[in-house]
Design a protein around this motif. Structure first.
Motif, PDB file in Angstrom:
ATOM      1  N   PRO A  95       0.451  -1.234  -0.416  1.00 26.75           N
ATOM      2  CA  PRO A  95       0.079  -0.022  -0.015  1.00 26.75           C
ATOM      3  C   PRO A  95       1.203   1.080  -0.220  1.00 26.75           C
ATOM      4  N   THR A  96       0.298   2.141  -0.939  1.00 26.99           N
ATOM      5  CA  THR A  96       0.873   3.610  -0.625  1.00 26.99           C
ATOM      6  C   THR A  96       0.950   4.102   0.384  1.00 26.99           C
ATOM      7  N   GLY A  97       2.792   4.107   0.474  1.00 29.74           N
ATOM      8  CA  GLY A  97       2.959   4.870   2.384  1.00 29.74           C
ATOM      9  C   GLY A  97       3.738   4.179   3.229  1.00 29.74           C
ATOM     10  N   THR A  98       3.497   2.653   2.841  1.00 30.25           N
ATOM     11  CA  THR A  98       4.181   1.991   3.861  1.00 30.25           C
ATOM     12  C   THR A  98       5.042   2.357   4.283  1.00 30.25           C
ATOM     13  N   VAL A  99       5.897   2.222   3.711  1.00 28.20           N
ATOM     14  CA  VAL A  99       7.831   2.722   4.095  1.00 28.20           C
ATOM     15  C   VAL A  99       7.513   3.796   4.946  1.00 28.20           C
ATOM     16  N   ARG A 100       6.965   5.034   5.047  1.00 34.80           N
ATOM     17  CA  ARG A 100       7.107   6.538   5.910  1.00 34.80           C
ATOM     18  C   ARG A 100       6.006   5.860   6.926  1.00 34.80           C
ATOM     19  N   VAL A 109       0.748  -3.109   7.838  1.00 31.92           N
ATOM     20  CA  VAL A 109       1.097  -3.832   6.896  1.00 31.92           C
ATOM     21  C   VAL A 109       2.650  -3.334   7.086  1.00 31.92           C
ATOM     22  N   LEU A 110       3.284  -2.565   7.160  1.00 27.90           N
ATOM     23  CA  LEU A 110       4.496  -2.346   8.020  1.00 27.90           C
ATOM     24  C   LEU A 110       5.053  -3.176   9.262  1.00 27.90           C
ATOM     25  N   LEU A 111       4.269  -2.627   9.840  1.00 25.32           N
ATOM     26  CA  LEU A 111       4.624  -3.149  11.495  1.00 25.32           C
ATOM     27  C   LEU A 111       4.510  -4.889  11.546  1.00 25.32           C
ATOM     28  N   ARG A 112       3.640  -5.206  10.974  1.00 25.82           N
ATOM     29  CA  ARG A 112       3.435  -6.509  10.474  1.00 25.82           C
ATOM     30  C   ARG A 112       5.149  -7.393   9.568  1.00 25.82           C
ATOM     31  N   GLY A 113       5.419  -6.476   9.324  1.00 27.72           N
ATOM     32  CA  GLY A 113       6.831  -6.967   8.569  1.00 27.72           C
ATOM     33  C   GLY A 113       7.846  -6.673   9.532  1.00 27.72           C
ATOM     34  N   ILE A 114       7.713  -5.800  10.189  1.00 26.41           N
ATOM     35  CA  ILE A 114       8.488  -5.760  11.428  1.00 26.41           C
ATOM     36  C   ILE A 114       9.346  -6.640  12.584  1.00 26.41           C
ATOM     37  N   ALA A 115       7.956  -7.119  13.372  1.00 28.20           N
ATOM     38  CA  ALA A 115       7.312  -7.763  13.865  1.00 28.20           C
ATOM     39  C   ALA A 115       7.873  -9.075  13.235  1.00 28.20           C
ATOM     40  N   ALA A 116       7.272  -9.791  12.408  1.00 27.17           N
ATOM     41  CA  ALA A 116       7.778 -10.844  11.761  1.00 27.17           C
ATOM     42  C   ALA A 116       9.328 -11.396  11.888  1.00 27.17           C
ATOM     43  N   GLY A 117      10.458 -10.404  10.798  1.00 26.43           N
ATOM     44  CA  GLY A 117      11.175 -10.144  10.291  1.00 26.43           C
ATOM     45  C   GLY A 117      11.743  -9.980  11.733  1.00 26.43           C
ATOM     46  N   SER A 118      11.992  -8.990  12.605  1.00 26.18           N
ATOM     47  CA  SER A 118      12.793  -9.107  13.617  1.00 26.18           C
ATOM     48  C   SER A 118      13.151 -10.137  14.869  1.00 26.18           C
ATOM     49  N   PHE A 119      11.682 -10.520  14.860  1.00 30.65           N
ATOM     50  CA  PHE A 119      11.412 -12.406  15.845  1.00 30.65           C
ATOM     51  C   PHE A 119      12.310 -13.286  15.332  1.00 30.65           C
ATOM     52  N   VAL A 173       0.416  -3.031  20.880  1.00 28.58           N
ATOM     53  CA  VAL A 173       1.437  -1.971  21.559  1.00 28.58           C
ATOM     54  C   VAL A 173       1.743  -3.376  22.117  1.00 28.58           C
ATOM     55  N   THR A 174       0.861  -3.770  23.064  1.00 28.64           N
ATOM     56  CA  THR A 174       1.602  -4.692  24.427  1.00 28.64           C
ATOM     57  C   THR A 174       2.172  -6.201  23.946  1.00 28.64           C
ATOM     58  N   GLY A 175       1.791  -6.755  22.635  1.00 27.30           N
ATOM     59  CA  GLY A 175       2.709  -7.767  22.169  1.00 27.30           C
ATOM     60  C   GLY A 175       3.930  -7.302  21.697  1.00 27.30           C
ATOM     61  N   MET A 176       3.972  -5.531  20.948  1.00 23.66           N
ATOM     62  CA  MET A 176       5.544  -5.106  20.322  1.00 23.66           C
ATOM     63  C   MET A 176       6.608  -5.307  21.658  1.00 23.66           C
ATOM     64  N   ASN A 245      11.034 -11.325   6.526  1.00 25.32           N
ATOM     65  CA  ASN A 245      12.214 -12.121   7.044  1.00 25.32           C
ATOM     66  C   ASN A 245      13.362 -12.359   6.196  1.00 25.32           C
ATOM     67  N   VAL A 246      13.865 -12.177   5.218  1.00 27.21           N
ATOM     68  CA  VAL A 246      14.249 -12.763   4.109  1.00 27.21           C
ATOM     69  C   VAL A 246      15.297 -11.674   4.255  1.00 27.21           C
ATOM     70  N   LEU A 247      14.866 -10.262   3.957  1.00 27.36           N
ATOM     71  CA  LEU A 247      16.263  -9.531   4.091  1.00 27.36           C
ATOM     72  C   LEU A 247      16.642  -8.874   5.587  1.00 27.36           C
ATOM     73  N   LEU A 248      16.442  -9.733   6.761  1.00 24.94           N
ATOM     74  CA  LEU A 248      16.658  -9.652   7.920  1.00 24.94           C
ATOM     75  C   LEU A 248      17.519 -10.862   8.233  1.00 24.94           C
ATOM     76  N   LEU A 249      17.130 -11.699   8.073  1.00 27.17           N
ATOM     77  CA  LEU A 249      18.213 -12.799   8.071  1.00 27.17           C
ATOM     78  C   LEU A 249      19.309 -12.693   7.225  1.00 27.17           C
ATOM     79  N   ALA A 250      19.367 -12.694   6.263  1.00 24.93           N
ATOM     80  CA  ALA A 250      20.059 -11.681   5.010  1.00 24.93           C
ATOM     81  C   ALA A 250      21.437 -11.024   5.463  1.00 24.93           C
ATOM     82  N   SER A 251      20.486 -10.323   5.802  1.00 28.34           N
ATOM     83  CA  SER A 251      21.737  -8.698   6.912  1.00 28.34           C
ATOM     84  C   SER A 251      22.261  -8.761   7.575  1.00 28.34           C
ATOM     85  N   GLY A 252      21.568 -10.075   8.822  1.00 34.74           N
ATOM     86  CA  GLY A 252      21.732 -11.061  10.120  1.00 34.74           C
ATOM     87  C   GLY A 252      23.020 -11.514   9.697  1.00 34.74           C
TER      88      GLY A 252
END
Length: 262
Positions: A95-100, A109-119, A173-176, A245-252
């Motif tokens: 969706p437009t505006g996801t990156v910002r 959509v952005l929060l889903r990526g941050i939560a899943a990728g980081s964890f 918020v509590t979950g994050m 997941n792919v980007l954070l695993l690859a960079s990590g």
């Protein structure tokens, strides 16, 4: 399995484990999806552009992951091509505006990526840390995180209760916060005086938070989507999840190898 047969057999066994929940879910899916389609509902034409963008994301993510494994100057070429493929594909499919982190659907959509990728990225290093730094066997290291599966399900169950619906944003918020706390606490086990069971406790709370966040982002996305956009927005949510997941695993993994851990 890893100790007796080898780590590759873990991945071979995953498709087998999928068969059981799939067999349980299919009857319910058939009942929900049964009946003729509503002829009054407009259907979107076949969109070749989205197919090309999806292929671009797959190829770009694969190239970046490959580049992360090759710690030399030649790896810059596939990395550059991967970025060139990913940027327009992400802009076209999310969706437009996801990156910002624009308010509303893009933030979900952005929060889903941050939560899943980081964890998931952090979780991939925890067993390695327990085995190499604290001397646990692969079996014990895996069992120390196994309780997380139960607490993840519990978190998903808690957020699904009807009385929790008015507190959807607060649950996220509590979950994050739980997810962030578990990731922050896990490295403390590198200190010899810290008991190993701290990781199991921290990861149990982190998985409980993930259960609330992952399910809540899906619910909130559908709430914010028009009926005719629910499918494409749900796809965008999954793209954000998988791509992070792919980007954070690859960079990590690349950072780990570059610092001498490989």
């Amino acid at each position: 399995v890893t100790e007796q047969l080898g780590w590759r057999w873990v991945f071979v066994g995953i498709p087998v484990l999928i068969v059981i929940p799939l067999a349980l879910a299919l009857p319910a899916i058939r009942r929900t999806a049964s009946g003729p389609a509503d002829p009054a509902t407009a259907t979107e034409p076949y969109d070749r552009r989205r197919i090309r963008l999806a292929l671009g994301i797959s190829a770009g993510a694969g190239l970046l992951q490959y580049a992360g494994q090759e710690l030399n100057w030649l790896a810059l070429l596939p990395a550059a091509v991967g970025v060139a493929l990913l940027v327009p594909a992400v802009r076209g499919l999310l969706p437009t505006g996801t990156v910002r982190a624009a308010r509303g659907l893009p933030s979900v959509v952005l929060l889903r990526g941050i939560a899943a990728g980081s964890f998931i990225a952090a979780e991939s290093f925890v067993p390695l840390m327990l085995v190499t730094q604290r001397g646990l066997s692969p079996t014990m290291a895996g069992l120390s995180l196994a309780v997380g599966g139960a607490t993840w399900a519990l978190g998903s169950f808690v957020q699904s209760r009807p009385r929790m619906e008015p507190y959807r944003e607060r649950l996220m918020v509590t979950g994050m916060l739980l997810v962030a706390a578990s990731i922050a606490v896990a490295p403390a086990v590198l200190i010899d005086g810290v008991p190993v069971w701290i990781v199991a406790v921290a990861w149990a709370f982190g998985c409980f938070g993930m259960g609330m966040v992952i399910a809540s982002t899906s619910v909130l996305l559908l709430k914010l989507s028009a009926p005719e956009e629910a499918g494409s927005n749900s796809a965008a949510l999954q793209i954000s999840d998988g791509l992070s997941n792919v980007l954070l695993l690859a960079s990590g993994g690349a950072a780990f190898a570059a610092l001498g851990g490989g």
